[in-house]
Design a protein around this motif. Structure first.
Motif, PDB file in Angstrom:
ATOM      1  N   MET A   1       0.840  -1.195   0.000  1.00 44.94           N
ATOM      2  CA  MET A   1       0.000   0.000   0.000  1.00 44.94           C
ATOM      3  C   MET A   1       0.874   1.243   0.000  1.00 44.94           C
ATOM      4  SD  MET A   1      -2.844   1.281   2.779  1.00 44.94           S
ATOM      5  CE  MET A   1      -1.609   1.748   3.985  1.00 44.94           C
ATOM      6  N   ALA A   2       0.478   2.246  -0.778  1.00 47.49           N
ATOM      7  CA  ALA A   2       1.226   3.502  -0.847  1.00 47.49           C
ATOM      8  C   ALA A   2       0.307   4.661  -0.499  1.00 47.49           C
ATOM      9  CB  ALA A   2       1.806   3.684  -2.246  1.00 47.49           C
ATOM     10  N   LYS A   3       0.903   5.737   0.013  1.00 56.56           N
ATOM     11  CA  LYS A   3       0.148   6.957   0.279  1.00 56.56           C
ATOM     12  C   LYS A   3       0.191   7.829  -0.965  1.00 56.56           C
ATOM     13  CE  LYS A   3       0.216   9.173   4.056  1.00 56.56           C
ATOM     14  NZ  LYS A   3       0.592   9.963   5.260  1.00 56.56           N
ATOM     15  N   ILE A   4      -0.981   8.070  -1.549  1.00 53.51           N
ATOM     16  CA  ILE A   4      -1.064   8.793  -2.815  1.00 53.51           C
ATOM     17  C   ILE A   4      -1.801  10.114  -2.604  1.00 53.51           C
ATOM     18  CG2 ILE A   4      -1.745   8.696  -5.234  1.00 53.51           C
ATOM     19  CD1 ILE A   4       0.176   6.483  -4.519  1.00 53.51           C
ATOM     20  N   LEU A   5      -1.211  11.190  -3.085  1.00 53.33           N
ATOM     21  CA  LEU A   5      -1.867  12.498  -3.081  1.00 53.33           C
ATOM     22  C   LEU A   5      -2.519  12.717  -4.445  1.00 53.33           C
ATOM     23  CD1 LEU A   5      -2.421  15.288  -1.779  1.00 53.33           C
ATOM     24  CD2 LEU A   5      -0.223  16.041  -2.746  1.00 53.33           C
ATOM     25  N   VAL A   6      -3.825  12.943  -4.450  1.00 54.35           N
ATOM     26  CA  VAL A   6      -4.562  13.218  -5.683  1.00 54.35           C
ATOM     27  C   VAL A   6      -5.037  14.667  -5.644  1.00 54.35           C
ATOM     28  CG1 VAL A   6      -6.608  12.665  -7.061  1.00 54.35           C
ATOM     29  CG2 VAL A   6      -5.304  10.829  -5.969  1.00 54.35           C
ATOM     30  N   VAL A   7      -4.718  15.419  -6.708  1.00 51.05           N
ATOM     31  CA  VAL A   7      -5.120  16.823  -6.784  1.00 51.05           C
ATOM     32  C   VAL A   7      -6.013  16.971  -8.020  1.00 51.05           C
ATOM     33  CG1 VAL A   7      -4.335  19.207  -6.714  1.00 51.05           C
ATOM     34  CG2 VAL A   7      -2.832  17.386  -5.874  1.00 51.05           C
ATOM     35  N   GLU A   8      -7.299  17.161  -7.786  1.00 48.58           N
ATOM     36  CA  GLU A   8      -8.290  17.216  -8.877  1.00 48.58           C
ATOM     37  C   GLU A   8      -9.454  18.101  -8.446  1.00 48.58           C
ATOM     38  OE1 GLU A   8     -10.212  17.377 -11.851  1.00 48.58           O
ATOM     39  OE2 GLU A   8      -8.768  15.762 -12.251  1.00 48.58           O
ATOM     40  N   ASP A   9      -9.732  19.162  -9.228  1.00 53.53           N
ATOM     41  CA  ASP A   9     -10.789  20.094  -8.839  1.00 53.53           C
ATOM     42  C   ASP A   9     -12.173  19.661  -9.305  1.00 53.53           C
ATOM     43  OD1 ASP A   9      -9.918  20.684 -11.513  1.00 53.53           O
ATOM     44  OD2 ASP A   9     -11.100  22.523 -11.422  1.00 53.53           O
ATOM     45  N   ASP A  10     -12.246  18.741 -10.259  1.00 48.01           N
ATOM     46  CA  ASP A  10     -13.539  18.242 -10.707  1.00 48.01           C
ATOM     47  C   ASP A  10     -14.030  17.179  -9.726  1.00 48.01           C
ATOM     48  OD1 ASP A  10     -15.049  15.932 -12.405  1.00 48.01           O
ATOM     49  OD2 ASP A  10     -15.495  17.915 -13.233  1.00 48.01           O
ATOM     50  N   PRO A  11     -15.156  17.425  -9.039  1.00 48.91           N
ATOM     51  CA  PRO A  11     -15.612  16.494  -7.993  1.00 48.91           C
ATOM     52  C   PRO A  11     -15.834  15.072  -8.494  1.00 48.91           C
ATOM     53  CG  PRO A  11     -16.808  18.573  -7.854  1.00 48.91           C
ATOM     54  CD  PRO A  11     -16.032  18.611  -9.131  1.00 48.91           C
ATOM     55  N   GLU A  12     -16.451  14.940  -9.669  1.00 53.30           N
ATOM     56  CA  GLU A  12     -16.746  13.603 -10.190  1.00 53.30           C
ATOM     57  C   GLU A  12     -15.466  12.849 -10.532  1.00 53.30           C
ATOM     58  OE1 GLU A  12     -19.341  11.482 -13.784  1.00 53.30           O
ATOM     59  OE2 GLU A  12     -19.490  13.640 -13.414  1.00 53.30           O
ATOM     60  N   MET A  13     -14.548  13.539 -11.231  1.00 54.00           N
ATOM     61  CA  MET A  13     -13.287  12.899 -11.604  1.00 54.00           C
ATOM     62  C   MET A  13     -12.458  12.583 -10.358  1.00 54.00           C
ATOM     63  SD  MET A  13     -11.147  11.654 -13.725  1.00 54.00           S
ATOM     64  CE  MET A  13     -11.782  12.140 -15.340  1.00 54.00           C
ATOM     65  N   GLY A  14     -12.442  13.509  -9.411  1.00 52.96           N
ATOM     66  CA  GLY A  14     -11.683  13.289  -8.185  1.00 52.96           C
ATOM     67  C   GLY A  14     -12.155  12.066  -7.426  1.00 52.96           C
ATOM     68  N   PHE A  46       4.175  11.642   1.243  1.00 54.70           N
ATOM     69  CA  PHE A  46       3.438  10.827   0.283  1.00 54.70           C
ATOM     70  C   PHE A  46       4.419  10.020  -0.568  1.00 54.70           C
ATOM     71  CE2 PHE A  46       0.417  14.180   1.311  1.00 54.70           C
ATOM     72  CZ  PHE A  46      -0.767  13.473   1.444  1.00 54.70           C
ATOM     73  N   ASP A  47       3.948   8.877  -1.031  1.00 59.38           N
ATOM     74  CA  ASP A  47       4.780   8.020  -1.877  1.00 59.38           C
ATOM     75  C   ASP A  47       4.692   8.405  -3.342  1.00 59.38           C
ATOM     76  OD1 ASP A  47       5.684   6.183   0.225  1.00 59.38           O
ATOM     77  OD2 ASP A  47       3.577   5.589   0.333  1.00 59.38           O
ATOM     78  N   ALA A  48       3.587   9.040  -3.739  1.00 60.36           N
ATOM     79  CA  ALA A  48       3.391   9.448  -5.132  1.00 60.36           C
ATOM     80  C   ALA A  48       2.240  10.437  -5.193  1.00 60.36           C
ATOM     81  CB  ALA A  48       3.105   8.243  -6.029  1.00 60.36           C
ATOM     82  N   ALA A  49       2.114  11.119  -6.335  1.00 60.13           N
ATOM     83  CA  ALA A  49       1.026  12.085  -6.511  1.00 60.13           C
ATOM     84  C   ALA A  49       0.503  12.027  -7.944  1.00 60.13           C
ATOM     85  CB  ALA A  49       1.498  13.500  -6.192  1.00 60.13           C
ATOM     86  N   ALA A  50      -0.815  12.189  -8.079  1.00 56.52           N
ATOM     87  CA  ALA A  50      -1.463  12.341  -9.380  1.00 56.52           C
ATOM     88  C   ALA A  50      -2.105  13.721  -9.370  1.00 56.52           C
ATOM     89  CB  ALA A  50      -2.512  11.257  -9.603  1.00 56.52           C
TER      90      ALA A  50
END
Length: 226
Positions: A1-14, A46-50
């Motif tokens: 398991m990795a800690k992933i940071l997701v940055v997305e302003d579209d609620p549905e896509m996020g 974090f281990d990675a970010a999208a």
């Protein structure tokens, strides 16, 4: 398991990305803008970010650049609807490790993150060299005799994998696992296509390195000594 940071302003896509990465077993933190992303990155490891490129207040390019300035060397995959070459180059110059164009399958994002996480865990060397070809894996920059060799992210990763395995051949499935993150979700012929692209670029740059087809196995790298 990795800690992933997701940055997305579209609620549905996020939500879609968050669910897809969580289902893969990752611990996901979802934020909606660049400032929040920087705040999270400073407060947690974090281990990675999208990161989506088109964000309010601060673009994904800028977020990535600032993360690097802050000394955060986690793998970053930029996600965007913009597919222009200049955008991809700008993203990589900002310090991104990869570039994924919308629309995309969550399986592909997972595959790319797995590949980057695997390379980091293995302690991949920051420089790979064969003959006159030199790859800087931190800057994602390839040169031949000091002159830039223009490669896409996938072409760069393919050549790096072949250099690191030289002189032993790499199978198509091994290339898919390393470069595309999975040998299940991609047609093996895509490896042949990218080998062709890299061959042409190496030849155009007058490199002393060539990719050789090993019948029934895959591909190997040859260095032509004078």
């Amino acid at each position: 398991m990795a800690k992933i940071l997701v940055v997305e302003d579209d609620p549905e896509m996020g939500t879609l990305v968050e669910r897809g990465l969580t289902d893969e077993g990752h611990d996901v933190t979802l934020v909606r803008d660049g400032n929040a992303a920087l705040g999270q990155a400073l407060g947690e490891d974090f281990d990675a970010a999208a990161i989506d490129v088109m964000l309010p207040e601060m673009s994904g390019f800028e977020v990535c650049r600032r993360l690097r300035e802050l000394g955060k060397d986690l793998p970053v995959v930029l996600v965007t609807a913009r597919d222009a070459v200049d955008d991809r180059v700008f993203g990589l110059d900002s310090g991104a490790d990869d570039y994924l164009t919308k629309p995309f399958a969550i399986a592909e994002l997972n595959a790319r993150l797995r590949a980057h996480l695997r390379r980091r865990a293995a302690g991949t060397p920051t420089v790979a060299q064969a003959g006159t070809v030199r790859l800087d894996t931190v800057a994602v920059r390839a040169t031949v005799r000091g002159r830039d060799l223009p490669l896409s992210v996938k072409e760069f990763s393919l050549l790096r994998f072949l250099i690191q395995g030289s002189p032993e051949p790499r199978s198509r499935s091994a290339v898919l696992e390393e470069v595309w993150g999975s040998s299940e979700h991609f047609d093996p012929t895509i490896v042949d296509q990218y080998v062709s692209y890299v061959r042409k670029k190496l030849a155009a740059a007058d490199a002393d390195v060539a990719i050789r087809t090993v019948r029934g196995v895959g591909y190997a790298l040859d260095v032509h000594h004078p």
